[in-house]
Structures are given as C-alpha cells and as structure tokens.
Design an enzyme around this catalytic site. Structure first.
Site, PDB file in Angstrom:
ATOM      1  N   GLU A   1       0.811  -1.220   0.000  1.00 25.22           N
ATOM      2  CA  GLU A   1       0.000   0.000   0.000  1.00 25.22           C
ATOM      3  C   GLU A   1       0.849   1.278   0.000  1.00 25.22           C
ATOM      4  OE1 GLU A   1      -2.117   0.971   3.475  1.00 25.22           O
ATOM      5  OE2 GLU A   1      -3.570   2.211   2.405  1.00 25.22           O
TER       6      GLU A   1
ATOM      7  N   GLN B   1       9.010 -15.697   8.516  1.00 27.21           N
ATOM      8  CA  GLN B   1       7.837 -15.854   7.624  1.00 27.21           C
ATOM      9  C   GLN B   1       8.046 -15.254   6.246  1.00 27.21           C
ATOM     10  OE1 GLN B   1       4.132 -14.713  10.279  1.00 27.21           O
ATOM     11  NE2 GLN B   1       6.055 -13.963  11.074  1.00 27.21           N
ATOM     12  N   ARG B   2       8.967 -14.303   6.146  1.00 26.36           N
ATOM     13  CA  ARG B   2       9.160 -13.615   4.862  1.00 26.36           C
ATOM     14  C   ARG B   2      10.324 -14.188   4.070  1.00 26.36           C
ATOM     15  NH1 ARG B   2       8.556  -7.513   6.502  1.00 26.36           N
ATOM     16  NH2 ARG B   2      10.680  -7.334   5.745  1.00 26.36           N
TER      17      ARG B   2
ATOM     18  N   GLU C   1       0.709  -9.883  15.193  1.00 28.91           N
ATOM     19  CA  GLU C   1       1.485  -8.841  15.890  1.00 28.91           C
ATOM     20  C   GLU C   1       0.659  -7.578  16.146  1.00 28.91           C
ATOM     21  OE1 GLU C   1       4.703  -7.714  13.247  1.00 28.91           O
ATOM     22  OE2 GLU C   1       3.287  -7.202  11.672  1.00 28.91           O
TER      23      GLU C   1
ATOM     24  N   MET D   1       3.131 -12.377  11.803  1.00 29.83           N
ATOM     25  CA  MET D   1       3.021 -11.014  11.274  1.00 29.83           C
ATOM     26  C   MET D   1       1.568 -10.689  10.906  1.00 29.83           C
ATOM     27  SD  MET D   1       6.430 -10.120   9.144  1.00 29.83           S
ATOM     28  CE  MET D   1       7.884  -9.559  10.024  1.00 29.83           C
ATOM     29  N   GLY D   2       1.338  -9.429  10.678  1.00 30.39           N
ATOM     30  CA  GLY D   2      -0.013  -8.940  10.362  1.00 30.39           C
ATOM     31  C   GLY D   2      -0.243  -7.673  11.147  1.00 30.39           C
ATOM     32  N   ARG D   3       0.064  -6.579  10.482  1.00 31.05           N
ATOM     33  CA  ARG D   3       0.043  -5.287  11.163  1.00 31.05           C
ATOM     34  C   ARG D   3      -1.387  -4.811  11.406  1.00 31.05           C
ATOM     35  NH1 ARG D   3       3.522  -1.659   7.668  1.00 31.05           N
ATOM     36  NH2 ARG D   3       5.360  -1.952   8.953  1.00 31.05           N
TER      37      ARG D   3
ATOM     38  N   ILE E   1       3.234 -10.135   2.207  1.00 36.28           N
ATOM     39  CA  ILE E   1       2.884 -11.421   2.831  1.00 36.28           C
ATOM     40  C   ILE E   1       1.575 -11.295   3.602  1.00 36.28           C
ATOM     41  CG2 ILE E   1       5.268 -12.234   3.040  1.00 36.28           C
ATOM     42  CD1 ILE E   1       4.957 -11.645   6.127  1.00 36.28           C
ATOM     43  N   ASP E   2       1.184 -10.063   3.954  1.00 36.57           N
ATOM     44  CA  ASP E   2      -0.010  -9.873   4.793  1.00 36.57           C
ATOM     45  C   ASP E   2      -1.316 -10.105   4.030  1.00 36.57           C
ATOM     46  OD1 ASP E   2       1.743  -9.193   6.757  1.00 36.57           O
ATOM     47  OD2 ASP E   2       1.341  -7.048   6.707  1.00 36.57           O
TER      48      ASP E   2
END
Ligand code: F6P
Length: 345
Positions: A103, A277-278, A222, A169-171, A126-127
C-alpha cells in the site's frame, strides 16, 4: 523502448519471480531493455541502477527476497523527491516504470502517476491485505511457514503440558494468523480486526484442561489488540515510526503468554516468528502468481494503460486503478472469523 522496475517496502517471497517475468516478457515479446532501480524509491533518488537482461534474471526464480534490494524510503518525505525521480527517469531514458510494492509503495506510485509519470503497479505483501486483489504473492509462502511452525510448536506444548503463544506477522490484517491458526489447529486466534480479552483466552485454555487437554496453542497477529476486563485496548508496540508513519510492532505474544500464566497458573511460553515468515524459497503458488503478475504488468505498459495495477480476481488476472489499493486495506471479514471460531476450544 526502455522500461524500469523497482521493489519497495518489506521483502516478500515471489518478488524475484516477478522481476524475472518482467524482464522475460519485455525482452522476448517486445524487444525492450529493462533497468532495475535498487532499494525501492531510494534507487531513483540516489541513482542506484542496474541493467536487467536475460542473464541477470537467470536462476533467481527459487530465491527469496529481491535481487534489486528494497527499502521503506518515501520520496515525498525527501527534499524535492518527486522532481528528482522525474529527472532520474528522463536522464536514464526510461519510458515507463513498473512498481512492485504494498500500500505505501503503491501510494507513492499513484501520486507520481497523477504528476504524469507513466507507470503500472504490482501488489505485494505477505499480509495479503492489499485492496483490489484477492491475493498477493508471498502470502502463500508465509502461511505455509507459519503453519509448519505451529505444527512444530504443538509437539513441545503437548510434551510439556504448556500453553504456547505463537506471534505471527499482520500489522492491520489478521490473514496469516487466521489461516495458519485454522490450518494448524490453534485453540484461539487473535487478530487486529476482532479484539478479545485476556479473560476470554484464559477461559479457552481452562476449557481445554477441563476436557483433559493439558496444552494449548494460541496464535496472535502482531497487530492484534487485547481488551482487558474493563474494555481498555492494550496494544504493544515500539515508538519508532518508519517513513510512512508505521510503528514497529511486536511483543504482544510475550505479554499474552505472561498474562495467561499469571491468570491460569499454567506454564506458558511464546514464540515470535518475525521475518522467518518472509524468508526463503517461495512456494509454487507464489512463483506462479508472481510470474503471471509480471507478464500482465508488461502487457499493460505495452497497451499504455498507465495508472493501473495488476490483480487476481478468482482465477483471472485483471487490472484495476492503482487507487483501489489505497485508502483502506483488505481486512478479515466476519465470515472468515466466524469460521475460525468453530475451531476455538
Ligand atoms: O507489511 C509486511 C510486514 O511483514 C508486516 O507484517 C510487518 O509488520 C512489517 O512488514 C515488518 O516490517 P519490517 O520488516 O520493516 O520490520
């Protein structure tokens, strides 16, 4: 004709498949030459560039990361950033730019396009939270890594009668947590979209013990928000902001494990997967999707359809205005969350 390509934001499995596809399509179908700007927007500001011919992209398909390097540089935070980018493109005789990013990177691309730069976008993260596309490449690989980690942690949790909290992860969006949690058989999943209290998590753990299961796996994104008994959100994050204003997240797994142990008396540990994860080899799905996106983006340039972003809708690669990816992100909808709840303890 000469085109250029850059990768911005966090790295992501499948980026090299996209770069390879961009070069192959450009050279073989259209006879164009391709330049790669290094480290995202920084490469355009600092004139870090390399020629990408067929040889340069040979053998990169199974490699994680990006051969071009990446950064979170925001040219709109730099003195004269936009003008410097335009000058660099003219100086390098670049006719069009392909921007691969999430984004933030695509937001810069949209502004540059409005200012007259000929470019197209390719969504990446990745999200899996970019609006306008059903999937971004990188997500499938991250999901497999997170699921395998949950499987591995299960055996220790079971052997030691422990609660293990797995932080993924996952903001702002909980896709990785939700899907790896369901796939890995988590007893509860915490995601940013649907805050739960520590009490609810503890109740789930106690229910399992009552059923004779002396271990539990809790998956937490996260960026998940905890609500304490009084309903106050507790978010754990560092104060440091990047050039796009994002805080560096991390720590909710430790907080949650500590509180579970305090409130239930059951031994609790946590594991933070972070950049694991990345990293590494992209899955076949991500390589294939990345290859499709790369080819489609070059075809958009050929059709002079600038300001567009490639996307996948169902099985079909399509294109949408870059603006569709901006303003809001694609979050987990209630239907998916309710599905996951079926498997909570
Ligand atoms: O946007 C992808 C992502 O992996 C997020 O899930 C995470 O919060 C962020 O990047 C981490 O960024 P960095 O690698 O810059 O610390």
């Amino acid at each position: 004709m000469r085109i250029s390509v850059l990768t911005g934001g966090g790295d992501c499995p499948g980026l090299n498949a996209v770069i390879r596809a961009v070069v192959r399509r450009s050279v073989k179908a259209y006879g164009w030459s391709v330049l790669g700007f290094r480290h995202g927007w920084r490469g355009l500001l600092q004139s870090e560039v390399e020629e990408l011919d067929l040889k340069a992209v040979s053998g990169i398909l199974p490699r994680g990361g990006t051969i071009l390097g990446t950064s979170r540089t925001n040219p709109y935070q730099e003195q004269g950033g936009e003008a410097r980018i335009r000058q660099e493109l003219v100086a390098r005789h670049v006719d069009a730019l392909i921007v691969i990013g999430g984004e933030d990177t695509l937001g810069v691309a949209a502004r540059l396009h409005q200012a007259g730069v000929r470019l197209v976008g390719i969504p990446k993260t990745i999200d899996n939270d970019v609006n306008g596309t059903d999937y971004t490449f990188g997500f499938d690989t991250a999901l497999s890594i997170a699921t395998e980690a949950i499987d591995r942690l299960h055996t220790t949790a079971e052997s030691h009668d422990r609660v293990i909290v797995v932080e993924v992860m996952g903001r702002h969006a909980g896709w990785i947590a939700l899907e790896s949690g369901v796939a890995g058989g988590a007893d509860m999943i915490l995601i940013p979209e649907y805050p739960v209290s520590v009490e609810e998590v503890c109740a789930a753990v106690r229910r399992r013990h009552e059923r004779g299961k002396n271990f539990s796996i809790i998956v937490v994104a996260e960026g998940a928000v905890l609500r304490d008994a009084g309903g106050t959100p507790v978010q754990v994050q560092s104060e440091r902001l990047d050039a796009f204003g994002h805080a560096r997240l991390g720590g909710i797994g430790a907080t949650l494990a500590e509180r579970i142990e305090q409130q239930t008396g059951f031994e609790s540990r946590y594991s933070v997967l972070g950049h694991i994860q990345r990293g590494g080899t992209p899955s076949a799905f991500d390589r294939f999707l990345g290859s499709r996106f790369g080819v489609a983006a070059v075809d958009l340039v050929h059709g002079e359809r600038f300001g567009r972003m490639v996307a996948i809708h169902g099985m079909q690669v399509v294109d949408v205005p870059i603006q569709e990816a901006l303003g809001s992100i694609k979050t987990v909808d209630r239907e998916f969350y309710e599905l996951a709840q079926v498997f909570f303890s």
